[in-house]
Design an enzyme around this catalytic site. Structure first.
Site, PDB file in Angstrom:
ATOM      1  N   ARG A 166     119.569 101.394  13.317  1.00 40.74           N
ATOM      2  CA  ARG A 166     120.781 101.122  12.538  1.00 40.74           C
ATOM      3  C   ARG A 166     121.499 102.444  12.328  1.00 40.74           C
ATOM      4  O   ARG A 166     120.869 103.465  12.051  1.00 40.74           O
ATOM      5  CB  ARG A 166     120.441 100.507  11.173  1.00 40.74           C
ATOM      6  CG  ARG A 166     120.005  99.040  11.196  1.00 40.74           C
ATOM      7  CD  ARG A 166     121.160  98.078  11.515  1.00 40.74           C
ATOM      8  NE  ARG A 166     120.744  96.690  11.466  1.00 40.74           N
ATOM      9  CZ  ARG A 166     120.302  95.990  12.517  1.00 40.74           C
ATOM     10  NH1 ARG A 166     120.229  96.554  13.704  1.00 40.74           N
ATOM     11  NH2 ARG A 166     119.958  94.722  12.383  1.00 40.74           N
ATOM     12  N   GLU A 220     130.038 100.774  11.658  1.00 38.47           N
ATOM     13  CA  GLU A 220     130.451  99.839  12.707  1.00 38.47           C
ATOM     14  C   GLU A 220     131.517  98.894  12.170  1.00 38.47           C
ATOM     15  O   GLU A 220     131.426  98.472  11.024  1.00 38.47           O
ATOM     16  CB  GLU A 220     129.241  99.034  13.196  1.00 38.47           C
ATOM     17  CG  GLU A 220     128.300  99.889  13.998  1.00 38.47           C
ATOM     18  CD  GLU A 220     127.053  99.145  14.468  1.00 38.47           C
ATOM     19  OE1 GLU A 220     127.083  97.906  14.587  1.00 38.47           O
ATOM     20  OE2 GLU A 220     126.054  99.813  14.711  1.00 38.47           O
ATOM     21  N   HIS A 268     126.237  98.371  20.230  1.00 38.54           N
ATOM     22  CA  HIS A 268     125.205  97.554  19.568  1.00 38.54           C
ATOM     23  C   HIS A 268     124.758  96.373  20.449  1.00 38.54           C
ATOM     24  O   HIS A 268     124.910  95.203  20.066  1.00 38.54           O
ATOM     25  CB  HIS A 268     125.711  97.049  18.205  1.00 38.54           C
ATOM     26  CG  HIS A 268     124.597  96.767  17.233  1.00 38.54           C
ATOM     27  ND1 HIS A 268     124.700  96.943  15.886  1.00 38.54           N
ATOM     28  CD2 HIS A 268     123.335  96.311  17.444  1.00 38.54           C
ATOM     29  CE1 HIS A 268     123.563  96.607  15.292  1.00 38.54           C
ATOM     30  NE2 HIS A 268     122.718  96.213  16.219  1.00 38.54           N
TER      31      HIS A 268
END
Ligand code: NAD
Length: 313
Positions: A240, A269, A287
């Site tokens: 992450r 993001e 991602h």
């Protein structure tokens, strides 16, 4: 008996949606993109189940909007830092995720990133497309050997251990750091040795992150940690974004504290630190850790099963 009402925040592979439709009165968002907050709050009203993605923030406000019938929040992901689990638990709402089915796929991507950054594949591709290839050259696009190097794994859970298994084929020395030391038998089987975080950072040629995002892992890798890494080392993050202090990483790459980085996740993001885009010594992916046909289908059926089981009590 009336079927439970369920909201799915975004279209997922059809197999999962079909399973849910058999058991539930199902509404699937037809919005093209991450559902805006107001729409999410509106759509969850009176639902007993929500199937959501890591791009949906499911907090107290959303649970309030859903109302007292909400029984289950099924996350279409293994990480669930997007959900206020404490609040859900307090209300007796079950939270589920999709562990296991994306382990190997995500490790494959992390491995691909290691190979890409070490051998400068993205730069090489750009070079050829730009028509710059003039034949074999002795000093063109020199990179770093992966074979025989030291792999440092931060977070030795499912994906971290899948990385260790891949590393053995590359004759790598494998060291790991985790809150919990793995059983000796697992260490032996995977040829992995435990290190403290500072030890791992100063010893590894490739540092790959596989911890969940929690208050404890937020900015686990910042300026201090990046400065502990070897000058020739690389950082790979498929966990992450906020686990790495992105501003510090930019400086590390600009000022060559480390040789490179490869990232599948970002601190804010979908925004990407603009300075990162200007650098050659970084490989960037949007991602896509779990993004294969087979795995996204397995995630969909697992998330559907989790939802249905919880609703059936
Ligand atoms: P896991 O739970 O099997 O492993 C996580 C490991 O991290 C555990 O061994 C745990 O003990 C360790 N850990 C937790 N907190 C820690 C801390 N503060 N310090 C050190 N170690 C700590 O999870 P997994 O299935 O291997 O997935 C790991 C993470 O990868 C997920 O939480 C998710 O956020 C991320 N992920 C990303 C993608 C992607 O698309 N890029 C895909 C799948 C998973």
């Amino acid at each position: 008996q009336a079927k439970p009402r369920v909201f799915i925040t975004r279209r997922i592979p059809e197999e999962g949606i079909k399973m849910i439709m058999e058991h539930c009165e199902t509404e699937v968002s037809d919005f093209d993109g991450v559902l805006p907050r107001e729409m999410l709050l509106e759509k969850v009203k009176n639902k007993e189940g929500i199937l959501c993605l890591l791009t949906d923030t499911i907090d107290k406000e959303v649970m309030d909007a859903a109302g007292p019938k909400l029984k289950v929040i099924s996350n279409y992901a293994v990480g669930f830092n997007n959900i206020d689990v404490e609040e859900a638990t307090r209300r007796g709402i079950m939270v589920t995720n999709t562990p296991g089915v994306l382990t190997e796929t995500t490790a494959d991507l992390a491995w691909a990133l290691i190979m890409s950054i070490a051998r400068r594949i993205v730069e090489a591709d750009k070079f050829v497309r730009a028509g710059k290839f003039r034949g074999w050259e002795p000093l063109l696009l020199l990179g770093t050997d992966v074979y025989g190097a030291t792999l440092g794994i931060i977070g030795f859970g499912r994906i971290g251990q899948a990385m260790a298994r891949r590393a053995s084929g590359f004759n790598m020395k494998v060291i790991y750091y985790d809150l919990q030391r793995a059983p000796l038998q697992v260490e032996k089987e995977l040829g992995a040795s435990y290190r403290t975080l500072p030890e791992l950072l100063s010893e590894a040629d490739f540092v790959t992150i596989h911890v969940p995002l929690t208050p404890q892992t937020h900015h686990l890798i910042g300026e201090k940690e990046l400065k502990m890494m070897k000058k020739g080392a690389y950082l790979i993050n498929t966990a992450r974004g906020p686990i790495v202090d992105e501003k510090a990483l930019v400086r590390a790459l600009q000022e060559k504290w480390i040789r490179g980085a490869a990232l599948d996740v970002f601190e804010n993001e979908p925004e990407v630190e603009p300075e990162l885009l200007k650098l050659d010594n970084v490989v960037l992916a949007p991602h896509i850790g779990s993004a294969t046909y087979a795995t996204r289908t397995k995630m969909a059926t697992m998330a559907a099963e989790n939802l249905i089981k919880a609703l059936q009590g």
